[in-house]
Design a protein around this motif. Structure first.
Motif, PDB file in Angstrom:
ATOM      1  N   ASP A  18       0.836  -1.205   0.000  1.00  0.00           N
ATOM      2  CA  ASP A  18       0.000   0.000   0.000  1.00  0.00           C
ATOM      3  C   ASP A  18       0.875   1.261   0.000  1.00  0.00           C
ATOM      4  O   ASP A  18       0.728   2.154  -0.859  1.00  0.00           O
ATOM      5  CB  ASP A  18      -0.904  -0.071   1.248  1.00  0.00           C
ATOM      6  N   GLN A  25      -0.504   5.685  -7.512  1.00  0.00           N
ATOM      7  CA  GLN A  25      -1.948   5.619  -7.760  1.00  0.00           C
ATOM      8  C   GLN A  25      -2.424   6.881  -8.491  1.00  0.00           C
ATOM      9  O   GLN A  25      -2.007   7.997  -8.140  1.00  0.00           O
ATOM     10  CB  GLN A  25      -2.697   5.482  -6.431  1.00  0.00           C
ATOM     11  N   THR A  56      -2.823   3.851   3.139  1.00  0.00           N
ATOM     12  CA  THR A  56      -4.129   4.380   2.725  1.00  0.00           C
ATOM     13  C   THR A  56      -5.251   3.427   3.164  1.00  0.00           C
ATOM     14  O   THR A  56      -5.069   2.602   4.056  1.00  0.00           O
ATOM     15  CB  THR A  56      -4.162   4.631   1.201  1.00  0.00           C
ATOM     16  N   ASP A  58      -6.469   0.789   2.038  1.00  0.00           N
ATOM     17  CA  ASP A  58      -6.240  -0.662   1.954  1.00  0.00           C
ATOM     18  C   ASP A  58      -5.763  -1.215   3.307  1.00  0.00           C
ATOM     19  O   ASP A  58      -6.281  -2.216   3.793  1.00  0.00           O
ATOM     20  CB  ASP A  58      -5.194  -0.958   0.870  1.00  0.00           C
ATOM     21  N   ASP A  94      -7.971   8.577   1.054  1.00  0.00           N
ATOM     22  CA  ASP A  94      -8.243   7.625  -0.025  1.00  0.00           C
ATOM     23  C   ASP A  94      -9.407   6.733   0.395  1.00  0.00           C
ATOM     24  O   ASP A  94      -9.335   6.059   1.417  1.00  0.00           O
ATOM     25  CB  ASP A  94      -6.969   6.765  -0.234  1.00  0.00           C
TER      26      ASP A  94
HETATM   27 MG   LIG Z   1      -5.712   2.926  -1.243  1.00  0.00          MG
END
Ligand SMILES: [Mg+2]
Length: 294
Positions: A18, A25, A56, A58, A94
């Motif tokens: 991540d 991203q 983030t 995740d 995010d």
């Molecule tokens: Mg993320």
């Protein structure tokens, strides 16, 4: 390898993928390669202007799921929900649209089934994103009984994603995490799990340039599986995943979860572990999960 090494490997695999991938991203591959070359160090930045080592959604949603299980393993859904709400109220940088809408609708209706159904209606049935997949890993390492594990995996997916496709991806991913956690061999376990899922079997014969590391949950899962099976150490698996671009943090974190549980915590690069800003929190959660499993 003991269970604690696998649990910490799984959690830090997610966090490293991540934190590394979040830099790329929302950036197109050409611009990214020009600015970063082949990214293999955690440097933060990117569209979200992250600190080096900042994670983030995740990782943060993965923690929420772990904390929900730790609060009540026999009935974790409401507790997972409370942790997701707590995280959401801290205004994350995010978050996917399906997760955001379902959490907002839970605040209105007070019920996750209703919330995810209303989200499904608002998005005209387009709820096949990776939100429920990117956070489901802790379930696979917390339940000894395989069928109970699959049941919780399915229910946590439907909290936000009214989608058979998302549920199926979570079940495939967690079946693999479960098998690797219990010491099964990489390709043997993968072929066994994919037997029932024809559309995923192509990952065994695909070329890298056929991957689509963005869009729906099937694409992101296939991309992370591809990197996991075509490389043989944690660093290469995670680097390959994030350097596909697209949803680089999500593909990176899912490939990282697989690599971490399979190869163990000590196989992750120290220079990445040292960078993770929530390192101490992850270690505490890993130790708590280890006590729940044993
Ligand atoms: Mg993320």
């Amino acid at each position: 390898m003991d269970k604690k090494d696998k649990i910490l490997g799984a959690l830090f695999g997610v966090a490293c993928g991540d934190a590394l991938g979040a830099t790329l991203q929302f950036i197109d591959k050409k611009t990214g390669e020009c600015n970063f070359g082949y990214l293999n160090n955690i440097i933060g930045g990117g569209v979200m202007r992250l600190k080096p080592g900042e994670v983030t959604d995740d990782t943060m949603m993965t923690i929420a799921v772990a904390e929900g299980i730790l609060q009540d393993k026999s009935n974790p859904i409401e507790f997972i929900g409370k942790q997701l709400l707590k995280w959401y109220d801290e205004n994350p940088k995010d978050i996917g649209i399906t997760d955001q809408l379902s959490i907002e609708k839970f605040k209105l209706y007070g019920n996750w089934s209703e919330a995810s159904l209303k989200t499904y209606e608002s998005l005209n049935g387009k709820t096949n994103g990776s939100g429920s997949l990117k956070r489901c890993l802790p379930i696979a390492i917390s339940y000894e009984n395989f069928n109970e594990m699959i049941g919780v995996t399915s229910r946590q997916s439907y909290m936000t994603h009214q989608s058979r496709q998302a549920e199926e991806a979570c079940i495939i991913y967690n079946s693999l995490i479960y098998k690797y956690f219990h010491g099964e061999e990489k390709m043997e376990a993968l072929k066994e799990v994919l037997k029932k899922y024809e559309k995923y079997q192509k990952v065994l014969t695909m070329n890298k340039n056929q991957l689509k590391p963005y869009g729906d949950v099937t694409n992101t899962l296939i991309s992370s599986l591809y990197c996991f099976i075509n490389e043989n150490n944690c660093e290469n698996i995670i680097c390959e995943a994030v350097n596909l671009y697209g949803e680089s943090d999500t593909v990176g974190s899912m490939a990282g979860g697989l690599a971490g549980v399979y190869y163990g915590f000590n196989a992750l690069p120290d220079r990445w572990i040292d960078k993770i800003l929530i390192r101490d929190k992850l270690i505490i959660i890993g130790e708590q999960l280890n006590r729940v499993v044993n």
